[in-house]
Motif scaffolding. Structure first.
Motif, mmCIF file in Angstrom:
data_model
loop_
_atom_site.group_PDB
_atom_site.id
_atom_site.type_symbol
_atom_site.label_atom_id
_atom_site.label_comp_id
_atom_site.label_asym_id
_atom_site.label_seq_id
_atom_site.Cartn_x
_atom_site.Cartn_y
_atom_site.Cartn_z
ATOM 1 N N ALA A 1 0.835 -1.204 0.000
ATOM 2 C CA ALA A 1 0.000 0.000 0.000
ATOM 3 C C ALA A 1 0.867 1.250 0.000
ATOM 4 N N SER A 2 0.379 2.281 -0.681
ATOM 5 C CA SER A 2 1.080 3.562 -0.631
ATOM 6 C C SER A 2 0.881 4.151 0.758
ATOM 7 N N LYS A 3 1.696 5.132 1.062
ATOM 8 C CA LYS A 3 1.648 5.668 2.418
ATOM 9 C C LYS A 3 0.261 6.216 2.761
ATOM 10 N N ARG A 4 -0.348 6.850 1.775
ATOM 11 C CA ARG A 4 -1.666 7.445 2.039
ATOM 12 C C ARG A 4 -2.730 6.383 2.235
ATOM 13 N N THR A 5 -2.705 5.354 1.366
ATOM 14 C CA THR A 5 -3.675 4.263 1.518
ATOM 15 C C THR A 5 -3.509 3.628 2.890
ATOM 16 N N LYS A 6 -2.261 3.455 3.270
ATOM 17 C CA LYS A 6 -1.972 2.831 4.551
ATOM 18 C C LYS A 6 -2.598 3.618 5.697
ATOM 19 N N GLU A 7 -2.483 4.931 5.579
ATOM 20 C CA GLU A 7 -3.021 5.763 6.657
ATOM 21 C C GLU A 7 -4.538 5.698 6.744
ATOM 22 N N ILE A 8 -5.167 5.269 5.645
ATOM 23 C CA ILE A 8 -6.625 5.120 5.692
ATOM 24 C C ILE A 8 -6.998 3.715 6.150
ATOM 25 N N ILE A 9 -6.322 2.716 5.548
ATOM 26 C CA ILE A 9 -6.674 1.320 5.827
ATOM 27 C C ILE A 9 -6.486 0.954 7.293
ATOM 28 N N LYS A 10 -5.330 1.344 7.807
ATOM 29 C CA LYS A 10 -4.967 0.872 9.140
ATOM 30 C C LYS A 10 -5.991 1.261 10.211
ATOM 31 N N PRO A 11 -6.324 2.545 10.316
ATOM 32 C CA PRO A 11 -7.305 2.905 11.341
ATOM 33 C C PRO A 11 -8.658 2.238 11.129
ATOM 34 N N ILE A 12 -9.031 2.024 9.855
ATOM 35 C CA ILE A 12 -10.343 1.416 9.621
ATOM 36 C C ILE A 12 -10.359 -0.021 10.135
ATOM 37 N N ILE A 13 -9.315 -0.779 9.788
ATOM 38 C CA ILE A 13 -9.297 -2.166 10.248
ATOM 39 C C ILE A 13 -9.190 -2.227 11.768
ATOM 40 N N GLU A 14 -8.405 -1.305 12.308
ATOM 41 C CA GLU A 14 -8.272 -1.323 13.765
ATOM 42 C C GLU A 14 -9.573 -0.902 14.438
#
Lengths: 437, 314, 252
Positions: free
Chosen positions: A240-253
């Motif tokens: 994942a790109s850095k920006r995608t990561k910043e969205i995905i991570k909090p959502i899954i958490e």
């Protein structure tokens, strides 16, 4: 060159002497002792959970003694009074249907849990009744009741015979000893049987079916949660790109913030019907539904820890691989993933711990029938759910109460062990890995 | 390292072809699929609960008592009970957790065995199944502390030796302790070393430095921890199953020795033991929606504060 | 002997096994500015931090030898480290005001010493800020956050904060390294004025600065004290080859 100020002696042994500062001393002591409390809590939890389960270790002896005494006082009449006028008064009313023990498992399996539960939880009535009746009777007195019922079984009559024989040799110590032994054996024997029938004239506390149930649910949910969570973690940390990561991570958490009762409720109301429509099995609530629901609870844990492990792989590893012409997925698969194995392993262990001890989801979505079956679409009853469902109906000091606490001790030891394993194994591995072999 | 990289080199060279590209696409696709599955499931759950719960969800629902054997009416007492519980819980857990975090960051030396034991205990607390906390609450608070207190001071009259809101809250505070410790510890670590040194160089003692510099700087971290703990505590049911939650109460709890109603427990009861599951379905979904809004919004707030702390630390 | 403030005898410092300072012996004169120079990593900052025992904060550090301040060994086990630090102030490389108001920053040390009288505190603030030559700039905004000040102002505020505790010795660890030339010259001026009342040790990697502000200069290299003497002498005719190389810019 001496100025007026430096002629004054500023530094003297006296002025610099070590001072005792009370507030400093107290602060340190208080803070350390509060920190100590978290160690103490672990011990307290173990002690107090285990303490309540102790009676099952000594129950055999006690009841034997009481019997001895009773048989001394009432001599030959004993067996009849066991069969218990009291028992007859008590049991049929409060436990109604339970008399037909042999039927119970079937009815659990076949009937929908919603229909069943009111019965199981008829406990409300029971609670009103029990304190009175049990209150008067000592728990040792209860034991014989259950004992009386054992006659049916093939093995028990022997034991029974022994007890009957007791009055004849009442003053013989060795006879008492053997009686004790037989007694305590019988309690431990029942723990290892498949029958979990805690509330009946003849309660049996077989843990095997509960163990099978718990394992079944754990395996199903780990088979689902493990791969999904690890793959998702791999995507987040490697692709994942850095920006995608910043969205995905909090959502899954965010999934971790879903209370387990909400997941359990969703499984009970929505998922159970949904899966039944797909697979067409009989019992709406079963190990599979429970396992899928628990996977939802385990995913954020496994995901977060694996992601941490994958992200903490030193950049030099990945750069070395990329520099050699490997592309992203090769690097992720052949370099990053193997290097992060200990962390991912720890994540899986903690995931197992979570599922193993999960109560609300198990209570609501697994059907709660203690069956011995390998079929994933049959209802199951897990350890944690058993505690959750039955504790409120037990009476302090009863065998049932102690057995539930005993199950609790097992769960505690298991989760403690898993955590210790995760921690020490992973630490050891990581140190080996990054500091040379 | 030398040998492994050369091995890698040759293996990679041999796999540089079209089939490897396909394999790569499949792998990346699979990981992507996993992420989207999780996110999709999450939103489906959220969506269904919102959709099914919206009908009943209203101010009236939140602010009124259940009526007609809990088949109609609202969830006011359950909401209030949950609030009281998380407040009492925070009062116990926040100071306790903060102090433990201070110990771990400020007092414990790296090599200290004691500190390692504290850390291990905290992590163990975080993984102990919640039902065990319930058993512990029953065995320790109710049977040991409560009953002991009653025998010693109440002349054996049963008052504290039974499930109540105090014991449930304290049980819950043990469960949420690691959440607070971890958050506060993280916040304390972001206080720059330079500030501690400035304070010490001015002749401040360790405790004065902590009190005047370290703690004021970590207020937001303590807040994050508290919010996360409240979010967790509000949603947990297993620990209060037999330490204080009540099936139905006609009045709000008047003292700490009363039982209480709780949102999560209410959902559980309604879904499994209601006299008419079909009829109360909208109520159940609405209650779940309320609980979910509560825990998720608290979590979002905590995540926002936390990311701010992290950005500031950089 | 009265004008010798600090007498160091065979001081060695270890980070675990690694010896970072090797048998340093030197004398620091009172009411003078002593500059510590040398290439980075030579141990000059480490040495400075020995003088107010800031190295105590690092668990792996161990120290041998003597550090006598007015004849008292500050590493004696009966000596209170907190009292030492009250008398030996320190200004750090990076300005580090507390995230509080300017006023609160200055009186931090006084509050800790239990001074609560408002008038006394006001007075301390004014004298300290005047001494740090920043009173005129800040007197109207004492309640503002110290973090809003410019880098140079912050550094002078930190000096004022140190002065407010009324120390005897001031240690400065490259106090102007992060500042612009104007702020730097203000700090240098300040150092010059402060030596009237205080004994000052200043670490710097800027040799012009050392030449401008200091009376004595000590040259450190690889954890050793190579040479120490009057600043003029060191810069004009150094006794050691290494010193000369460093000063003429051949390394470091």
């Amino acid at each position: 060159m001496s100025s007026p100020i430096s002629s004054k002696q500023n530094f003297t042994k006296e002025s610099l002497e070590k001072q005792f500062r009370l507030s400093e001393f107290l602060a340190e002591k208080i803070i350390s002792s509060v920190a100590f409390l978290s160690i103490a809590i672990i011990f307290l939890i173990f002690i107090f959970v285990f303490k309540e389960s102790l009676p099952i270790f000594s129950l055999g002896k006690e009841s034997a003694k009481v019997e001895m005494q009773q048989s001394v006082s009432a001599s030959g009449d004993q067996p009849e009074s066991y069969g218990g006028v009291e028992t007859e008064d008590l049991q049929p009313e409060s436990y109604g249907g339970v008399e037909t023990e042999d039927l119970q498992p079937e009815s659990y399996g076949g009937v929908e849990t919603e229909d069943l539960q009111p019965e199981t939880y008829g406990g409300v009535e029971k609670e009103d009744l029990q304190p009175e009746s049990y209150g008067g009777v000592e728990k040792e007195d209860l034991q014989p009741e259950s004992y009386g019922g054992v006659e049916k079984e093939d093995l028990q009559p022997e034991t029974y015979g022994d007890v009957q024989a007791e009055p004849l040799v009442e003053n013989n110590d060795s006879a008492e000893d053997t009686a004790k032994e037989k007694k305590s054996n019988s309690i431990w024997d029942t723990l290892l049987t498949p029958d979990w029938v805690p509330v009946s004239e003849n309660p049996r506390f077989g843990l095997l079916s509960l163990l099978i149930g718990t394992l079944k649910v754990t395996i199903i949910s780990m088979l689902i949660a493990g791969p999904i969570a690890i793959l998702a973690a791999l995507y987040t940390s490697c692709f994942a790109s850095k920006r995608t990561k910043e969205i995905i991570k909090p959502i899954i958490e965010m999934l971790a913030a879903f209370p387990s009762v909400v997941i359990g409720f969703f499984a009970l109301m929505v998922m159970a019907t949904f899966f039944q429509d797909i697979f067409g099995y009989d019992s709406r609530l079963n190990a599979f539904v429970g396992g899928v629901a628990m996977a939802l609870a385990a995913i954020p844990i496994i995901y977060t820890i694996s992601e941490d492990a994958l992200s903490s792989i030193p950049k030099t590893y990945t750069e070395a691989s990329l520099a050699l012409g490997a592309n992203k997925w090769q690097t992720a698969f052949y370099v990053v993933l193997p290097a992060a194995t200990p962390g991912i392993f720890a994540a899986l262990l903690l995931g197992v711990g979570r599922v193993f001890g999960e109560t609300m989801i198990a209570l609501m979505a697994t059907g709660n029938a203690a069956l011995m079956s390998a079929n994933p679409f049959e209802s199951v009853r897990t350890f944690a759910a058993t505690i959750g469902a039955e504790m409120a109906e037990t009476v302090f000091g009863e065998t049932h109460y102690s057995v539930l606490f005993f199950i609790g001790s097992l769960l505690f030891i298991f989760s403690f062990g898993l955590n210790a394993l995760a921690e020490f194994y992973v630490k050891g591995k990581l140190i080996k890995k990054f500091q040379g072999k | 390292m030398e040998t492994t990289t050369t091995e890698m080199n040759s293996s990679l060279l041999s796999t540089q072809n079209k089939s490897s590209d396909l394999k790569g696409k499949l792998i990346v696709g699979a990981t992507q699929l996993a992420v989207y599955t999780i996110i999709a499931v999450l939103f489906v759950i959220l969506g269904i609960i919102i959709y099914e719960g919206r009908e009943k969800f209203s101010w009236e629902f939140i602010s009124s008592f259940p009526t007609n054997g809990m088949t109609e009416g609202g969830i006011f007492p359950a909401l209030i009970g949950t609030f009281i519980m998380v407040i009492v819980m925070s009062l116990a857990a926040v100071p306790f957790g903060t102090i433990t975090a201070i110990y771990l960051t400020e007092y414990a030396s790296e090599s200290s065995k004691f500190a390692a034991a504290v850390r291990f205990s905290v992590r163990t607390l975080a993984v102990v199944p919640s039902i065990i906390f319930g058993l512990f609450g029953l065995g320790f608070f109710i049977q040991f502390v409560g009953t002991g207190f009653d025998t010693a001071f109440n002349g054996g009259e049963l008052r504290w030796g039974q499930p109540n809101i105090l014991w449930a809250s304290l049980t819950m505070s043990f469960l949420t302790l690691p959440v607070i410790i971890v958050s506060v510890e993280e916040a304390l670590k972001t206080i720059p070393r330079e500030l501690r040194e400035a304070s010490l160089a001015l002749g401040a003692t360790k405790w004065q430095t902590i009190k005047n510099v370290v703690l004021p700087g970590s207020v937001s971290g303590i807040m994050t921890g508290t919010i996360l703990a409240v979010s967790r505590g509000a949603g947990e049911v297993a620990p209060i199953l037999f330490t204080g939650a009540a099936y139905y109460l006609a009045t709000l709890p008047g003292s700490l020795s009363d039982q209480f109603m709780n949102l999560g427990y209410h959902i559980y009861i309604m879904a499994t033991q209601s006299s008419d599951v079909e009829k109360t379905m909208p109520i159940q979904f609405a209650t779940t929606l309320v609980l979910l809004i509560l825990t998720l919004s608290l979590n979002v707030i905590a995540v926002v504060i936390r990311s701010r702390i992290r950005r500031k630390a950089k | 002997m009265k004008d010798i403030k600090i007498q160091v005898n065979d001081l060695s410092l270890y980070y675990g096994e690694k010896k970072a300072l090797k048998e340093i012996s030197m004398q620091v004169p009172a009411n003078k500015v002593t500059a510590l120079i040398g290439p980075s990593g030579c141990g000059k900052s480490t040495f400075l931090r020995c003088i107010n025992r800031m190295n105590d904060l690092i668990p792996s550090v161990s120290i041998t030898g003597q550090m006598l301040v007015e004849g008292v060994d500050i590493y004696d086990k009966n000596v209170d480290v907190v009292n030492i630090r009250k008398k030996i102030g320190m200004v750090f490389q990076k300005s580090n005001p507390f995230p509080k108001s300017i006023y609160e920053n200055v009186i931090y040390g006084s509050r800790i010493n239990g001074i609560t009288d408002k008038r006394e505190l006001d007075e301390i603030v004014e004298t300290s800020l005047r001494q740090a030559a920043i009173w005129d700039e800040l007197k109207d905004r004492l309640g503002d956050s110290a973090l809003g000040l410019s880098g140079g102002q912050q550094q002078r505020l930190c000096i004022a904060r140190t002065l407010a505790v009324n120390p005897d010795i001031i240690l400065m660890d490259e106090p102007a390294s992060a500042l612009d030339p104007i702020s730097t010259s203000k700090i240098e001026e300040l150092v010059h004025e402060l030596k009237e009342k205080y004994t000052i040790l200043i670490v710097t990697h800027n040799m012009q600065q050392a030449a401008r502000v200091s009376d004595h200069t000590a040259f450190f290299y690889m954890g050793e004290l190579i040479e120490m003497g009057k600043t003029d002498a060191i810069f004009t005719k150094p006794a050691k080859k290494q010193t000369e190389d460093y000063i003429t810019g051949r390394f470091g």
